[in-house]
Design an enzyme around this catalytic site. Structure first.
Site, short mmCIF file in Angstrom:
data_model
loop_
_atom_site.label_atom_id
_atom_site.label_comp_id
_atom_site.label_asym_id
_atom_site.label_seq_id
_atom_site.Cartn_x
_atom_site.Cartn_y
_atom_site.Cartn_z
N ARG A 33 3.14 -4.21 5.43
CA ARG A 33 4.58 -3.97 5.39
C ARG A 33 5.05 -3.00 6.48
O ARG A 33 5.98 -2.22 6.26
CB ARG A 33 5.02 -3.44 4.02
CG ARG A 33 4.90 -4.47 2.90
CD ARG A 33 6.14 -5.35 2.84
NE ARG A 33 6.03 -6.30 1.75
CZ ARG A 33 6.71 -6.22 0.62
NH1 ARG A 33 7.55 -5.24 0.41
NH2 ARG A 33 6.56 -7.14 -0.30
N ARG A 37 11.82 -1.66 5.28
CA ARG A 37 12.97 -0.78 5.02
C ARG A 37 12.77 0.69 5.32
O ARG A 37 13.74 1.44 5.36
CB ARG A 37 13.42 -0.96 3.57
CG ARG A 37 14.14 -2.28 3.36
CD ARG A 37 14.32 -2.58 1.90
NE ARG A 37 13.00 -2.72 1.28
CZ ARG A 37 12.79 -3.14 0.04
NH1 ARG A 37 13.82 -3.42 -0.73
NH2 ARG A 37 11.58 -3.25 -0.43
N ARG A 46 18.57 -6.01 9.03
CA ARG A 46 18.68 -6.56 7.67
C ARG A 46 20.14 -6.60 7.24
O ARG A 46 20.57 -7.54 6.55
CB ARG A 46 17.84 -5.69 6.72
CG ARG A 46 17.86 -6.07 5.27
CD ARG A 46 17.11 -7.37 5.03
NE ARG A 46 17.17 -7.72 3.61
CZ ARG A 46 18.20 -8.35 3.05
NH1 ARG A 46 19.24 -8.71 3.78
NH2 ARG A 46 18.17 -8.64 1.76
N ASP A 83 7.66 -13.97 4.35
CA ASP A 83 7.31 -13.53 3.00
C ASP A 83 6.39 -14.56 2.38
O ASP A 83 6.44 -15.74 2.74
CB ASP A 83 8.55 -13.35 2.12
CG ASP A 83 8.20 -12.54 0.87
OD1 ASP A 83 8.12 -11.31 0.98
OD2 ASP A 83 7.96 -13.15 -0.18
N TYR A 159 4.45 -15.80 -9.45
CA TYR A 159 5.90 -15.81 -9.17
C TYR A 159 6.52 -17.14 -9.59
O TYR A 159 7.63 -17.19 -10.12
CB TYR A 159 6.17 -15.52 -7.69
CG TYR A 159 5.90 -14.07 -7.33
CD1 TYR A 159 6.83 -13.07 -7.62
CD2 TYR A 159 4.70 -13.70 -6.73
CE1 TYR A 159 6.57 -11.74 -7.32
CE2 TYR A 159 4.43 -12.37 -6.42
CZ TYR A 159 5.37 -11.39 -6.73
OH TYR A 159 5.11 -10.09 -6.43
O1 CP3 Z 1 5.46 -6.12 7.67
C1 CP3 Z 1 4.85 -6.98 6.98
O2 CP3 Z 1 3.88 -6.69 6.23
C2 CP3 Z 1 5.23 -8.43 7.12
C3 CP3 Z 1 6.13 -9.00 6.19
C4 CP3 Z 1 5.82 -9.14 4.70
C5 CP3 Z 1 6.85 -9.04 3.73
N1 CP3 Z 1 6.32 -9.37 2.51
C6 CP3 Z 1 8.23 -8.66 4.03
C7 CP3 Z 1 9.13 -8.29 2.92
C8 CP3 Z 1 4.64 -9.47 4.02
C9 CP3 Z 1 3.23 -9.65 4.57
C10 CP3 Z 1 4.98 -9.63 2.65
C11 CP3 Z 1 4.02 -10.02 1.60
C12 CP3 Z 1 4.43 -10.07 0.20
N2 CP3 Z 1 5.64 -10.44 -0.31
C13 CP3 Z 1 3.56 -9.83 -0.88
C14 CP3 Z 1 2.09 -9.52 -0.78
C15 CP3 Z 1 1.82 -8.10 -0.44
C16 CP3 Z 1 2.18 -7.13 -1.51
O3 CP3 Z 1 3.07 -6.30 -1.23
O4 CP3 Z 1 1.61 -7.20 -2.60
C17 CP3 Z 1 4.30 -10.00 -2.07
C18 CP3 Z 1 3.78 -9.83 -3.48
C19 CP3 Z 1 5.62 -10.39 -1.69
C20 CP3 Z 1 6.75 -10.75 -2.60
C21 CP3 Z 1 7.94 -9.92 -2.40
N3 CP3 Z 1 8.70 -9.91 -1.26
C22 CP3 Z 1 8.52 -9.04 -3.31
C23 CP3 Z 1 7.98 -8.74 -4.71
C24 CP3 Z 1 9.65 -8.49 -2.70
C25 CP3 Z 1 10.68 -7.59 -3.32
C26 CP3 Z 1 10.19 -6.23 -3.53
C27 CP3 Z 1 10.70 -5.36 -2.45
O5 CP3 Z 1 9.90 -4.61 -1.85
O6 CP3 Z 1 11.93 -5.40 -2.27
C28 CP3 Z 1 9.73 -9.01 -1.39
C29 CP3 Z 1 10.74 -8.71 -0.36
C30 CP3 Z 1 10.27 -8.31 0.99
N4 CP3 Z 1 9.25 -8.89 1.70
C31 CP3 Z 1 10.84 -7.27 1.79
C32 CP3 Z 1 10.13 -7.27 3.00
C33 CP3 Z 1 10.38 -6.39 4.21
C34 CP3 Z 1 12.03 -6.40 1.40
C35 CP3 Z 1 13.27 -7.24 1.31
C36 CP3 Z 1 14.48 -6.69 2.07
O7 CP3 Z 1 14.34 -6.18 3.19
O8 CP3 Z 1 15.56 -6.84 1.52
#
Ligand code: CP3
Length: 352
Positions: A33, A37, A46, A83, A159
């Site tokens: 990540r 944010r 964003r 994602d 999910y």
């Molecule tokens: O920088 C990176 O790592 C690359 C991008 C990336 C994102 N999600 C961007 C993201 C990667 C590799 C992921 C993987 C991901 N997504 C996982 C596996 C890794 C982990 O954290 O366990 C999972 C379970 C998800 C599912 C997911 N995506 C959730 C549960 C959420 C919401 C929770 C949150 O943090 O808001 C997301 C949203 C998400 N994916 C964001 C980002 C930057 C935030 C959304 C936003 O900017 O509004």
């Protein structure tokens, strides 16, 4: 004469060397990540789009947010910005991200629901992701490796079945116990789709692939073998058949001592450790077989100061004797001060 060196003399990217089993002077570093944010420049982009998935599906913006942490910090690897939930979306399931609530999906809870999903048209929906990968290949500095990724079938299935994040995964696990054949069909669909998706990312130029099994840690031994190890082994086999030289990193978060079976039985080239894994055990039980990635606690990075210095140094001391990629044990927390990330990189690169 430029470009007269044979390929074998061109120094490979440090990240790829570590994945090949080399122990380097200091380990390569990237953070799960790393685009997100906690970075003001991410929040600015964003704010320009209405939904998070729109960001994932707009190559110009996805490239930009992928590059932001590379420009700011000079990480050794960039991870494609997307994602894990684009896969259920591409299979035909409704997926939305609601502000402050995380993902929401129209749940699939039985074989009838499963019949509404499928792989036809999947690659068309995912085409913007492949385009992002192609553009990143052109734009990344030549010392930085490009990581593609997908969610592992169990985590994706949670999910899909729960309809979002869950506390106890009772619906997904319950389906697996009650009707393991039906649930197995869901896992099979996601396994096949994930292998095809990762192959396309490698076709487009991803140099390394990571499989995120974020919820592997809730599975009992039997479930772990069936829903985590077996699908990962099938994905690794399918991807390697097309791209034998693309290393694969597995991340069965929370797997405990089952990390050992995961490493032995899936064929991954490297394993990403969560922060609960004891370092000496990992050095002994895992690092002789594969490259280790990890495993600083994201809350230690958030805390900073001597907690960060000591936490990072201990990982370097214990795991730095073998092939290591420095990373967190899970994704960076959004409240993390960007200066703490800069400090971590200094520590890992040996600057005091
Ligand atoms: O920088 C990176 O790592 C690359 C991008 C990336 C994102 N999600 C961007 C993201 C990667 C590799 C992921 C993987 C991901 N997504 C996982 C596996 C890794 C982990 O954290 O366990 C999972 C379970 C998800 C599912 C997911 N995506 C959730 C549960 C959420 C919401 C929770 C949150 O943090 O808001 C997301 C949203 C998400 N994916 C964001 C980002 C930057 C935030 C959304 C936003 O900017 O509004």
């Amino acid at each position: 004469m430029p470009n007269s060196k044979p390929d074998s003399q061109i120094p490979r990217k440090p990240f790829l060397r570590a994945l090949g089993g080399e122990r380097l002077g200091h380990p390569p570093i990237w953070l799960m990540r790393q685009a997100g944010r906690y970075l003001p420049e991410y929040r600015a982009i964003r704010g320009k789009v209405s939904g998070f998935l729109e960001l994932c599906y707009t190559p110009e913006l996805a490239v930009e947010v992928t590059l932001q942490p590379i420009r700011r910090y000079g990480f050794d690897a960039a991870i494609l910005f997307s994602d894990i939930l684009v896969v259920p979306h591409a299979l035909g399931q409704a997926v939305r991200f609601e502000e402050g609530e995380g993902p929401r999906l129209d749940p699939v809870r039985d074989v009838a629901g499963l019949k509404r999903l499928g792989m036809e048209g999947m690659h068309d929906r995912l085409a913007p992701v492949y385009e992002t990968v192609r553009r990143l290949v052109r734009e990344l500095p030549d010392t930085v490796a490009l990581i593609g990724f997908a969610g592992a079938p169990w985590t994706i299935a949670t999910y899909m079945v729960e309809g979002g994040s869950s506390r106890d995964f009772a619906l997904a696990r319950g389906w697996g116990f009650r009707d393991s054949q039906g649930f197995g069909r869901l896992i099979d669909l996601v396994t096949e789709a994930t292998a095809a998706y990762l192959i396309r990312q490698a076709d487009a130029g991803a140099e390394v692939l990571q499989l995120f099994d974020s919820w592997a840690g809730v599975l009992s031994e039997d479930e772990f073998r069936r829903w985590a190890i077996a699908p990962a082994a099938r994905i690794v086999k399918a991807v390697k058949a097309r791209h034998p030289d693309v290393p694969i990193i597995g991340f069965p978060r929370g797997a405990g001592i089952m990390y050992e079976a995961y490493v032995a039985e899936t064929g991954v080239d490297a394993v990403s450790l969560d922060s609960t894994v004891p370092l000496e055990w990992a050095a002994r039980a895992l690092q002789s077989r594969v490259t280790i990635q990890g495993n600083l606690d994201p809350l230690v990075l958030l805390t900073g100061g001597s907690v960060l210095e000591n936490g990072a140094r201990r990982i370097l001391d214990v795991l730095g004797k073998g092939p290591l990629i420095f990373n967190l044990g899970h994704g960076i927390v959004k409240e993390t001060p960007p200066e703490h990330v800069a400090r971590l990189i200094e520590i890992v690169r040996g600057r005091s």
